[in-house]
Design a protein around this motif. Structure first.
Motif, short mmCIF file in Angstrom:
data_model
loop_
_atom_site.label_atom_id
_atom_site.label_comp_id
_atom_site.label_asym_id
_atom_site.label_seq_id
_atom_site.Cartn_x
_atom_site.Cartn_y
_atom_site.Cartn_z
N CYS A 50 0.83 -1.21 0.00
CA CYS A 50 0.00 0.00 0.00
C CYS A 50 0.86 1.26 0.00
N VAL A 51 1.94 1.22 0.77
CA VAL A 51 2.83 2.39 0.85
C VAL A 51 3.44 2.70 -0.51
N VAL A 52 3.92 1.68 -1.20
CA VAL A 52 4.53 1.90 -2.52
C VAL A 52 3.50 2.42 -3.51
N ILE A 53 2.29 1.88 -3.45
CA ILE A 53 1.21 2.36 -4.34
C ILE A 53 0.94 3.84 -4.08
N GLU A 54 0.89 4.21 -2.81
CA GLU A 54 0.60 5.59 -2.46
C GLU A 54 1.74 6.52 -2.86
N LEU A 55 2.97 6.06 -2.73
CA LEU A 55 4.12 6.86 -3.16
C LEU A 55 4.08 7.08 -4.67
N ARG A 56 3.67 6.07 -5.40
CA ARG A 56 3.52 6.22 -6.86
C ARG A 56 2.45 7.26 -7.19
N ARG A 57 1.36 7.24 -6.42
CA ARG A 57 0.29 8.19 -6.69
C ARG A 57 0.76 9.62 -6.43
N LEU A 58 1.47 9.80 -5.34
CA LEU A 58 1.99 11.14 -5.03
C LEU A 58 2.89 11.64 -6.15
N TRP A 59 3.77 10.75 -6.64
CA TRP A 59 4.69 11.12 -7.72
C TRP A 59 3.92 11.50 -8.99
N SER A 60 2.92 10.71 -9.33
CA SER A 60 2.17 10.96 -10.56
C SER A 60 1.41 12.29 -10.48
N GLU A 61 1.06 12.72 -9.27
CA GLU A 61 0.33 13.98 -9.10
C GLU A 61 1.25 15.14 -8.76
N GLY A 62 2.56 14.88 -8.75
CA GLY A 62 3.51 15.95 -8.47
C GLY A 62 3.51 16.39 -7.02
N LEU A 63 3.11 15.50 -6.11
CA LEU A 63 3.07 15.83 -4.68
C LEU A 63 4.26 15.20 -3.98
N PRO A 64 4.95 15.95 -3.11
CA PRO A 64 6.14 15.41 -2.45
C PRO A 64 5.82 14.39 -1.37
N VAL A 65 6.79 13.57 -1.06
CA VAL A 65 6.66 12.63 0.06
C VAL A 65 6.65 13.46 1.34
N PRO A 66 5.63 13.32 2.18
CA PRO A 66 5.55 14.15 3.39
C PRO A 66 6.60 13.78 4.42
N TRP A 67 6.79 14.69 5.36
CA TRP A 67 7.73 14.50 6.45
C TRP A 67 9.17 14.34 5.95
N MET A 68 9.42 14.90 4.76
CA MET A 68 10.75 14.83 4.17
C MET A 68 11.13 16.21 3.64
N PRO A 69 12.44 16.52 3.54
CA PRO A 69 12.85 17.79 2.92
C PRO A 69 12.31 17.87 1.50
N LEU A 70 11.92 19.06 1.08
CA LEU A 70 11.32 19.22 -0.24
C LEU A 70 12.35 19.21 -1.36
N ASP A 71 13.53 19.77 -1.10
CA ASP A 71 14.50 19.91 -2.18
C ASP A 71 15.93 19.92 -1.63
N ALA A 72 16.29 18.86 -0.95
CA ALA A 72 17.63 18.76 -0.36
C ALA A 72 18.37 17.59 -0.96
N ASP A 73 19.67 17.75 -1.14
CA ASP A 73 20.48 16.64 -1.65
C ASP A 73 20.39 15.46 -0.68
N PRO A 74 20.38 14.24 -1.21
CA PRO A 74 20.29 13.06 -0.33
C PRO A 74 21.37 13.06 0.74
N ASP A 75 20.97 12.73 1.95
CA ASP A 75 21.90 12.64 3.07
C ASP A 75 22.60 11.28 3.02
N LEU A 76 23.86 11.31 2.61
CA LEU A 76 24.59 10.05 2.42
C LEU A 76 24.90 9.35 3.74
N ASP A 77 24.67 10.02 4.87
CA ASP A 77 24.87 9.39 6.17
C ASP A 77 23.60 8.72 6.68
N SER A 78 22.53 8.80 5.92
CA SER A 78 21.27 8.16 6.33
C SER A 78 21.12 6.82 5.62
N CYS A 79 20.08 6.08 5.97
CA CYS A 79 19.85 4.79 5.33
C CYS A 79 19.43 5.00 3.87
#
Length: 461
Positions: A50-79
């Motif tokens: 369900c999560v992956v389906i919802e992430l796909r929907r957000l992408w198709s509608e141009g909506l960002p993943v919530p609770w995440m930075p909107l436009d930051a370079d990936p944090d290479l120290d994170s998972c």
């Protein structure tokens, strides 16, 4: 809290990056809370689908993943999961900028077509940014201009140099860097770098009609250009190889077969938005979704576990005074957990990690027992760290049990209802995504027969 930003009040520098987790209150940490409530791999697999389906929907509608930075370079120290979600948001932001750039370019071309020919032959100062005069005197429309480059004029025409809107390079994740390094080692090719350089050249030519290679180098790589210090120096080398009016190219730029010279010859005046993408956002995000759909359960659960662990330690660290007696035992716990996780989480050590975590939780919830902790720590100094942590934790558990025995029994039914109410607020699946979308899960079925669980092996626990 704004679901779109996903920022927490805790300082990000305190995040324990040694174990490659995710920032507190980020989407990954919230996801780990939800999945941690499930009792079987079957339910986890269905929910993950369900999560992956919802992430796909957000992408198709141009909506960002919530609770995440909107436009930051990936944090290479994170998972890696946190990095991948950052890439999705970066790609959404890039697409918005690209759409804005396309509209801006179309507007410039449309307005230029409406300008009277007399005004074009004698443009006023307001049109100086739109047109560049060639050596022949012809006026050519500048395309894809970003801003004026101060103190730079084109060597042959004397026209001001304008910085172009350029294509953004690849979004670097740990995975992408590794793949690029392997490609370079295997083939010796720097394809991405060459594509970016060619793209910049084409954008520069479009924004600066009448420019030469030396103009581009002065703008893109100033160290490869040296100015003539005097008129006599210019006269002495005016006909020399590599000299151009009032300066000279570096030796590396003058070598036969130099890449920059070869690319400049093939570069066409073309604004960035009309070029072949150097980094294909759609392809990158689709690759991420494919990876998420096929991710092995062990990989996903390990990343979620570590993210929750790192978040918990960050929150605990912020609540413990650095000068307090309990800070010593806390940092011992923290160091032991990080050292253990760096060697990999397995069935052999996960139990010990959980016990040490429980000790930290107890320290935070019972700060008044600091003296007891320190006393036991000194008495058990010769013990292995994890054994000492377990003993301290058990001491707290014993005290808690004694306190509960002294209190009158509560209504079990009411207590359970209250607990369920709290969990429904904290761990509601809908809270993972933006609250502005009431129909979030309405169209997604969680039926095992209808939902693809990504070839996970379902076992009853």
């Amino acid at each position: 809290m704004n679901g779109g930003s996903g920022l927490t009040s805790l300082p990000l520098v305190s995040i324990p990056k040694d174990i490659r987790g995710a920032p507190p209150e980020s989407f990954v940490v919230r996801l780990s809370k939800v999945i941690g409530c499930f009792k079987s791999l079957q339910k986890i697999a269905c929910f993950w689908g369900c999560v992956v389906i919802e992430l796909r929907r957000l992408w198709s509608e141009g909506l960002p993943v919530p609770w995440m930075p909107l436009d930051a370079d990936p944090d290479l120290d994170s998972c890696l999961l946190h990095q991948q979600l950052q890439v999705i948001n970066c790609c959404i932001s890039r697409k918005l900028r690209q759409n804005a750039a396309i509209k801006s370019l179309d507007s410039v071309i449309r307005e230029a077509n409406l300008v009277n020919k007399v005004m074009v032959d004698s443009p006023d100062n307001s049109n100086s940014m739109r047109y560049a005069k060639l050596v022949s005197g012809q006026l050519v429309l500048r395309l894809g201009v970003d801003h004026l480059s101060e103190n730079l004029t084109m060597l042959e025409t004397g026209e001001p140099v304008y910085s172009p809107v350029t294509q953004e390079g690849p979004i670097l994740t740990e995975e992408f860097i590794k793949e690029t390094e392997e490609l370079v080692l295997r083939t010796g090719s720097f394809g991405v770098g060459c594509s970016q350089l060619l793209s910049d050249m084409q954008a520069f030519k479009a924004a600066n009609p009448g420019c030469v290679l030396e103009d581009f180098i002065r703008w893109h790589s100033p160290p490869d250009w040296s100015e003539m210090e005097s008129t006599s120096e210019y006269n002495d080398s005016a006909d020399g190889e590599g000299s151009s009016r009032r300066g000279r190219l570096s030796k590396r730029m003058l070598k036969e077969g130099n890449l920059w010279q070869e690319l400049w010859k093939s570069a066409k005046p073309l604004p960035a938005v009309q070029q072949t993408p150097v980094f294909d956002e759609d392809l990158a995000v689709e690759s991420i979704f494919t990876t998420l759909e096929d991710i092995p359960p062990s990989e996903l659960l390990e990343q979620l576990f570590v993210s929750m662990l790192s978040s918990a330690f960050t929150i605990a660290e912020a609540s413990i005074s650095q000068d307090s007696h309990v800070s010593k035992i806390f940092y011992e716990c923290k160091d032991w957990v990080f050292a253990t996780c760096q060697n990999g989480i397995s069935s052999d050590n996960i139990g010990d990690i959980c016990k040490v975590y429980e000790t930290v939780e107890t320290i935070v919830t019972h700060p008044e027992e600091a003296i007891t902790i320190m006393d036991q720590s000194e008495e058990a100094a010769s013990e292995e760290p994890k054994s000492r942590f377990k003993r301290i934790n058990l001491n707290f558990v014993k005290k808690d049990i004694n306190l509960l025995r002294k209190k009158p029994p509560k209504d079990k039914k009411k207590s359970k209802e209250k607990q369920n109410h709290v969990f429904s607020q904290l761990f509601d699946a809908k809270s993972l995504f933006l609250k502005k979308q009431p129909k979030l899960w309405g169209g997604v079925s969680t039926s095992e027969s209808e939902l693809d669980v990504n070839d996970w092996e379902i076992v009853q626990i």
